[in-house]
Design a protein around this motif. Sequence first.
Motif, PDB file in Angstrom:
ATOM      1  N   PRO A  56       0.841  -1.203   0.000  1.00 29.94           N
ATOM      2  CA  PRO A  56       0.000   0.000   0.000  1.00 29.94           C
ATOM      3  C   PRO A  56       0.873   1.249   0.000  1.00 29.94           C
ATOM      4  N   GLU A  57       0.267   2.386  -0.140  1.00 30.47           N
ATOM      5  CA  GLU A  57       1.005   3.635  -0.247  1.00 30.47           C
ATOM      6  C   GLU A  57       1.842   3.907   0.998  1.00 30.47           C
ATOM      7  N   LEU A  58       1.269   3.671   2.175  1.00 30.08           N
ATOM      8  CA  LEU A  58       1.976   3.928   3.434  1.00 30.08           C
ATOM      9  C   LEU A  58       1.860   2.704   4.342  1.00 30.08           C
ATOM     10  N   VAL A  84      17.481   5.536  18.613  1.00 33.19           N
ATOM     11  CA  VAL A  84      16.015   5.518  18.700  1.00 33.19           C
ATOM     12  C   VAL A  84      15.431   6.850  18.257  1.00 33.19           C
ATOM     13  N   ARG A  85      16.070   7.947  18.626  1.00 31.58           N
ATOM     14  CA  ARG A  85      15.559   9.266  18.231  1.00 31.58           C
ATOM     15  C   ARG A  85      15.534   9.410  16.705  1.00 31.58           C
ATOM     16  N   THR A  86      16.543   8.882  16.013  1.00 30.51           N
ATOM     17  CA  THR A  86      16.539   9.006  14.552  1.00 30.51           C
ATOM     18  C   THR A  86      15.407   8.195  13.930  1.00 30.51           C
ATOM     19  N   ILE A  87      14.952   7.157  14.618  1.00 33.71           N
ATOM     20  CA  ILE A  87      13.782   6.411  14.132  1.00 33.71           C
ATOM     21  C   ILE A  87      12.513   7.212  14.378  1.00 33.71           C
ATOM     22  N   LEU A  88      12.361   7.725  15.576  1.00 29.09           N
ATOM     23  CA  LEU A  88      11.169   8.511  15.897  1.00 29.09           C
ATOM     24  C   LEU A  88      11.070   9.758  15.035  1.00 29.09           C
ATOM     25  N   ASP A  89      12.215  10.269  14.565  1.00 35.05           N
ATOM     26  CA  ASP A  89      12.232  11.492  13.756  1.00 35.05           C
ATOM     27  C   ASP A  89      12.123  11.223  12.253  1.00 35.05           C
ATOM     28  N   GLN A  90      11.842   9.988  11.850  1.00 38.45           N
ATOM     29  CA  GLN A  90      11.690   9.703  10.423  1.00 38.45           C
ATOM     30  C   GLN A  90      10.544  10.533   9.836  1.00 38.45           C
ATOM     31  N   ASP A  91      10.730  10.996   8.605  1.00 42.67           N
ATOM     32  CA  ASP A  91       9.688  11.813   7.965  1.00 42.67           C
ATOM     33  C   ASP A  91       8.629  10.953   7.272  1.00 42.67           C
ATOM     34  N   TYR A  92       8.553   9.703   7.626  1.00 41.93           N
ATOM     35  CA  TYR A  92       7.590   8.772   7.047  1.00 41.93           C
ATOM     36  C   TYR A  92       6.250   8.917   7.754  1.00 41.93           C
ATOM     37  N   ALA A  93       5.185   9.036   6.983  1.00 40.32           N
ATOM     38  CA  ALA A  93       3.872   9.335   7.558  1.00 40.32           C
ATOM     39  C   ALA A  93       3.100   8.093   7.993  1.00 40.32           C
ATOM     40  N   GLY A  94       3.576   6.904   7.638  1.00 41.86           N
ATOM     41  CA  GLY A  94       2.862   5.691   8.009  1.00 41.86           C
ATOM     42  C   GLY A  94       3.027   5.344   9.484  1.00 41.86           C
ATOM     43  N   ARG A 141      11.121   6.450   4.200  1.00 43.95           N
ATOM     44  CA  ARG A 141      10.319   6.859   3.039  1.00 43.95           C
ATOM     45  C   ARG A 141      10.967   6.406   1.729  1.00 43.95           C
ATOM     46  N   LEU A 142      12.274   6.620   1.601  1.00 43.90           N
ATOM     47  CA  LEU A 142      12.973   6.215   0.380  1.00 43.90           C
ATOM     48  C   LEU A 142      13.048   4.693   0.256  1.00 43.90           C
ATOM     49  N   GLY A 143      13.221   4.021   1.390  1.00 47.24           N
ATOM     50  CA  GLY A 143      13.293   2.564   1.355  1.00 47.24           C
ATOM     51  C   GLY A 143      11.975   1.930   0.943  1.00 47.24           C
ATOM     52  N   ILE A 144      10.876   2.442   1.445  1.00 45.60           N
ATOM     53  CA  ILE A 144       9.554   1.945   1.047  1.00 45.60           C
ATOM     54  C   ILE A 144       9.349   2.168  -0.448  1.00 45.60           C
ATOM     55  N   ARG A 145       9.781   3.317  -0.938  1.00 40.63           N
ATOM     56  CA  ARG A 145       9.664   3.599  -2.372  1.00 40.63           C
ATOM     57  C   ARG A 145      10.431   2.568  -3.193  1.00 40.63           C
TER      58      ARG A 145
END
Length: 347
Positions: free
Chosen positions: A8-10, A30-40, A110-114
């Motif tokens: 799916p998209e997200l 952990v902070r770099t994970i929480l700060d991901q710009d991924y909306a899913g 986001r880039l990896g999902i793409r």
Amino acid sequence: MIDLPPLPELPAVSYVMPVLNEEDYLEAAVRTILDQDYAGEKEIVLALGPSRDRSDEIAARLAGEDPRVRLVENPERDIPAGLNRAIAASRHPVIVRVDAHSELTPDYTRLGIRSLRDRGAVNVGGIMRAAGSTPVQRAIARAYNSPFGLGGGAYHGDGTPGPAESAYLGIFRREAVEAAGGYDPTILRGEDWELNLRIRRGGGLIWFDPELRVTYRPRASIGDLARQFFATGTWRAVLVRRYRGANPWRFFMPGGLVAALAASLVLAMLQFLGVAPWASWWSLLHLSPAAYALAIAFAVTTLPDQRGLRDRILSAIALVTMHLSWGTGFLKGIVRGGGRTVDRSRA
């Protein structure tokens, strides 16, 4: 090829991270994970080994601050067992492996999902860029980032997008991990390469995307680097014993180097004792240490971000430690197998 439904998209994402004695790096990771710009939707599952530092305390605080952070125990302490426990406790269709001493760029997910969607891949990985904060750790990072340090893996350089034999960390379709049976708990180092080999043999595509970037914090001392690379070399030999021709040629080079240097040393001792003549074809063995010394000198001149003689000396020490520790471990593993050789460098 593995036939999977389109993403799916997200799609929701589960980040899985084994943790053992990582108090200096865990919170930043952990902070770099929480700060991901991924909306899913996201969750983080930390598999806690029996740490001797404040890792468990830090993990508990992070979980208390954010319900997306969840904790599971990893009494076996080993990385593959911890990853399997975290994956079993996770829920989402995309699994992102993260190490506690790594930091993701904000666009990593986001880039990896793409890439997963666009390439039809079941695992995607990018570039590991090592970085240090002390002179020794920076030298080790320079060696990591150089092709003279870790060889030809695409994720240690810039590379071009395309199919790959393995991936650093990895952004996985859950179905592919489950179909392969997860990480092999008997492979204590090189577990990523081994899992990706089984995925590829099952028809899955592993994709390298250089837009994905991860900052890796290497060991901070030469002694810890030696312990890490001895264990890595030992388990690479186990993979060679198990999978033989599936292993790339670069796996064999450090072991060959150590064998050649050892042969030169033994011959030199016999020649000094008068047991073997100096004027013989056997003396050509002494070309090995001479050629290696020249190679190290050349490698050091190509490494960036060096300031003065001290940095060059530290770079040379880091490269030699990597090569000889890896090669010695490899020869040990070829002869005796892996046994209970584990990486104690973060203990």
